[in-house]
Design an enzyme around this catalytic site. Structure first.
Site, mmCIF file in Angstrom:
data_model
loop_
_atom_site.group_PDB
_atom_site.id
_atom_site.type_symbol
_atom_site.label_atom_id
_atom_site.label_comp_id
_atom_site.label_asym_id
_atom_site.label_seq_id
_atom_site.Cartn_x
_atom_site.Cartn_y
_atom_site.Cartn_z
ATOM 1 C CB CYS A 116 -0.920 0.000 1.218
ATOM 2 S SG CYS A 116 -1.867 -1.509 1.328
ATOM 3 C CG HIS A 278 -3.545 2.977 0.917
ATOM 4 N ND1 HIS A 278 -3.861 2.477 -0.319
ATOM 5 C CD2 HIS A 278 -3.706 1.953 1.804
ATOM 6 C CE1 HIS A 278 -4.187 1.195 -0.190
ATOM 7 N NE2 HIS A 278 -4.103 0.858 1.081
ATOM 8 C CG ASN A 308 -6.927 -1.419 -0.401
ATOM 9 O OD1 ASN A 308 -6.012 -1.124 -1.154
ATOM 10 N ND2 ASN A 308 -6.739 -1.660 0.886
HETATM 11 O O1 UT7 Z 1 -4.412 -1.485 2.605
HETATM 12 C C1 UT7 Z 1 -4.427 -2.004 3.882
HETATM 13 C C2 UT7 Z 1 -5.310 -3.159 3.709
HETATM 14 N N1 UT7 Z 1 -6.165 -3.576 4.713
HETATM 15 C C3 UT7 Z 1 -6.876 -2.809 5.552
HETATM 16 O O2 UT7 Z 1 -6.753 -1.634 5.648
HETATM 17 C C4 UT7 Z 1 -7.855 -3.561 6.360
HETATM 18 C C5 UT7 Z 1 -8.192 -2.918 7.655
HETATM 19 N N2 UT7 Z 1 -9.296 -3.630 8.280
HETATM 20 C C6 UT7 Z 1 -10.555 -3.550 7.821
HETATM 21 O O3 UT7 Z 1 -10.816 -2.867 6.862
HETATM 22 C C7 UT7 Z 1 -11.615 -4.271 8.587
HETATM 23 O O4 UT7 Z 1 -11.048 -4.949 9.688
HETATM 24 C C8 UT7 Z 1 -12.418 -5.288 7.708
HETATM 25 C C9 UT7 Z 1 -13.269 -4.545 6.723
HETATM 26 C C10 UT7 Z 1 -11.486 -6.222 6.974
HETATM 27 C C11 UT7 Z 1 -13.325 -6.146 8.562
HETATM 28 O O5 UT7 Z 1 -14.191 -5.334 9.282
HETATM 29 P P1 UT7 Z 1 -14.346 -5.543 10.847
HETATM 30 O O6 UT7 Z 1 -15.350 -4.562 11.285
HETATM 31 O O7 UT7 Z 1 -12.995 -5.499 11.477
HETATM 32 O O8 UT7 Z 1 -14.983 -6.970 10.905
HETATM 33 P P2 UT7 Z 1 -14.443 -8.284 11.646
HETATM 34 O O9 UT7 Z 1 -13.259 -8.828 10.961
HETATM 35 O O10 UT7 Z 1 -14.365 -8.020 13.115
HETATM 36 O O11 UT7 Z 1 -15.621 -9.270 11.392
HETATM 37 C C12 UT7 Z 1 -16.949 -9.034 11.934
HETATM 38 C C13 UT7 Z 1 -17.877 -10.109 11.423
HETATM 39 C C14 UT7 Z 1 -17.305 -11.513 11.594
HETATM 40 O O12 UT7 Z 1 -18.392 -12.385 11.898
HETATM 41 P P3 UT7 Z 1 -18.691 -12.813 13.422
HETATM 42 O O13 UT7 Z 1 -17.445 -13.501 13.898
HETATM 43 O O14 UT7 Z 1 -18.958 -11.538 14.155
HETATM 44 O O15 UT7 Z 1 -19.879 -13.707 13.282
HETATM 45 C C15 UT7 Z 1 -16.793 -11.856 10.228
HETATM 46 O O16 UT7 Z 1 -16.788 -13.244 9.974
HETATM 47 O O17 UT7 Z 1 -18.090 -9.947 10.029
HETATM 48 C C16 UT7 Z 1 -17.809 -11.171 9.349
HETATM 49 N N3 UT7 Z 1 -17.325 -10.855 8.019
HETATM 50 C C17 UT7 Z 1 -18.143 -10.614 6.972
HETATM 51 N N4 UT7 Z 1 -19.481 -10.637 6.864
HETATM 52 C C18 UT7 Z 1 -19.993 -10.350 5.661
HETATM 53 C C19 UT7 Z 1 -16.030 -10.691 7.598
HETATM 54 N N5 UT7 Z 1 -16.006 -10.369 6.310
HETATM 55 C C20 UT7 Z 1 -17.294 -10.321 5.896
HETATM 56 C C21 UT7 Z 1 -17.913 -10.033 4.667
HETATM 57 N N6 UT7 Z 1 -19.259 -10.054 4.593
HETATM 58 N N7 UT7 Z 1 -17.196 -9.712 3.566
#
Ligand code: UT7
Length: 351
Positions: A116, A278, A308
């Site tokens: 990134c 970014h 992204n």
């Molecule tokens: O360039 C740098 C690249 N990366 C980043 O900047 C990523 C930074 N992080 C993020 O953007 C966020 O952490 C995410 C968008 C990846 C995830 O969001 P979050 O609010 O941190 O969600 P989480 O990982 O805590 O997951 C919450 C729930 C989980 O289910 P349970 O365990 O609560 O039942 C996940 O399994 O959301 C679920 N989940 C989804 N549900 C629907 C994870 N991905 C998805 C999805 N659709 N695509």
């Protein structure tokens, strides 16, 4: 002696025609439009047209636009810097492929692997060459094709819904105009978290850092350790990410590295005309905006349309902002990035 600084003489970007909405993704994995919008701000992204677009072909298209705007031809380019985490080939790098496609002659071509932060790292490298008078026209590209290498099953949904494909390019030239150009760049890394956001397989690590044992054949001393059937069976040939951990570090490092650039130049947040962060996640950009107390018109986001695009996200966003007339002569533009590595970086440019 007149001080040389680096100016951006031309910008271009290319995104594939293939628009993929959140609803499209919800047809192949367990996700939905509401979750993706709420957590990331993304509404749609572009995917490469298969068997046509690659990081280097998209980078080449972006470069053609940037070169035309800078009024330079292939014979003028004396160095190429190509940033990507999704190269056409494991080796050689994308820089030489761009060089070939543009017919650039035998100028040097450097590949940057800083994910990134790749574009800002590349800008910093280019800036050193320009300031020392080594090169007069550097082509800097950030390009990514994520879609051929991500997991479209529900297992990979946290990573897959975020990423999109595209490329952005800039032509960098020396300027002696008082106070103009790249004022400062700041690069950082923390390899302690290398595996928190990584695409490790295929690779030559053989589990040394991860203790990951079960994906490597033990009995055949000549079996490939780069790519094994076990990796494919368990989906370990896809990127992995600890999203929350990345998020927490990003919202800390962005303001920190922007502050560092401001401090180095004796400027303050109030002097920033446009921040182009970014495009990792709209929530991250909004968090950073809030911490810095910047108004909406001072932060440019387009993750809603493109997702992204890693190394391509800053040049795509910067170019789009410029095309919309949001970057004007004399403006102070701040670029800032954070991502896999971890690596993070910033630059301040007086336009
Ligand atoms: O360039 C740098 C690249 N990366 C980043 O900047 C990523 C930074 N992080 C993020 O953007 C966020 O952490 C995410 C968008 C990846 C995830 O969001 P979050 O609010 O941190 O969600 P989480 O990982 O805590 O997951 C919450 C729930 C989980 O289910 P349970 O365990 O609560 O039942 C996940 O399994 O959301 C679920 N989940 C989804 N549900 C629907 C994870 N991905 C998805 C999805 N659709 N695509």
């Amino acid at each position: 002696m007149t001080q040389l600084r680096t100016k951006i003489a031309g910008l271009g970007f290319y995104v594939p025609d293939n628009v993929v909405t959140n609803d499209d993704l919800s047809k192949v994995m367990d996700t939905n439009d509401q979750w993706i919008r709420e957590r990331t701000g993304i509404e749609e992204r572009r995917y490469v047209t298969r068997f046509k677009d690659t990081p280097s072909t998209m980078g080449t298209e972006a470069a053609k636009i940037a070169m035309e705007r800078a009024n330079v031809g292939p014979e003028d380019i004396d160095f190429v810097i190509f940033a990507t985490l999704s190269p056409d080939y494991y080796f050689p790098g994308g820089g030489v492929l761009v060089q070939r496609q543009l017919g650039l002659g035998h100028c040097g071509a450097l590949d940057v692997r800083n994910q990134c932060s790749g574009f800002v790292y590349g800008l910093s490298v280019a800036d050193q060459y320009i300031r020392t008078g080594t090169y007069k026209n550097i082509l800097l590209i950030g390009a990514e094709a994520h879609s051929p290498g991500i997991d479209f099953s529900t297992r990979g949904r946290d990573v897959t819904v975020i990423f999109g494909d595209g490329a952005g390019a800039a032509i960098l030239q020396p300027t002696t105009e008082e106070g103009k150009g790249v004022l400062t760049t700041h690069l950082h890394a923390d390899g302690n978290y290398a595996e928190k956001l990584a695409f490790m397989n295929p690779g030559s690590h053989s589990g040394v850092f991860t203790g990951q044992d079960d994906i490597f054949p033990k009995t055949d001393p000549y079996a490939s350790l780069m790519i094994t059937p076990q990796m494919v069976e368990t989906g370990q040939h896809y990127p992995n990410m600890d999203g929350q951990f990345v998020f927490k570090n990003a919202v800390k490092r962005f303001p920190e590295v922007i502050g560092e650039a401001l401090q180095a130049t004796g400027l303050s947040v109030k002097d920033i005309d446009l921040l182009v962060p970014h495009q990792a996640n709209l929530r991250i950009a909004q968090f950073v905006q809030k911490i810095l107390q910047l108004s909406d018109d001072k932060v440019y986001n387009n993750i809603q349309k493109y997702g992204n695009t890693t190394a391509a996200s800053i040049p795509i966003a910067l170019c789009e902002a410029w095309e919309k007339g949001l970057v004007k002569e004399g403006d102070l533009v701040c670029l800032a990035a954070f991502g896999s590595g971890f690596t993070w970086a910033s630059a301040l440019i007086r336009w």
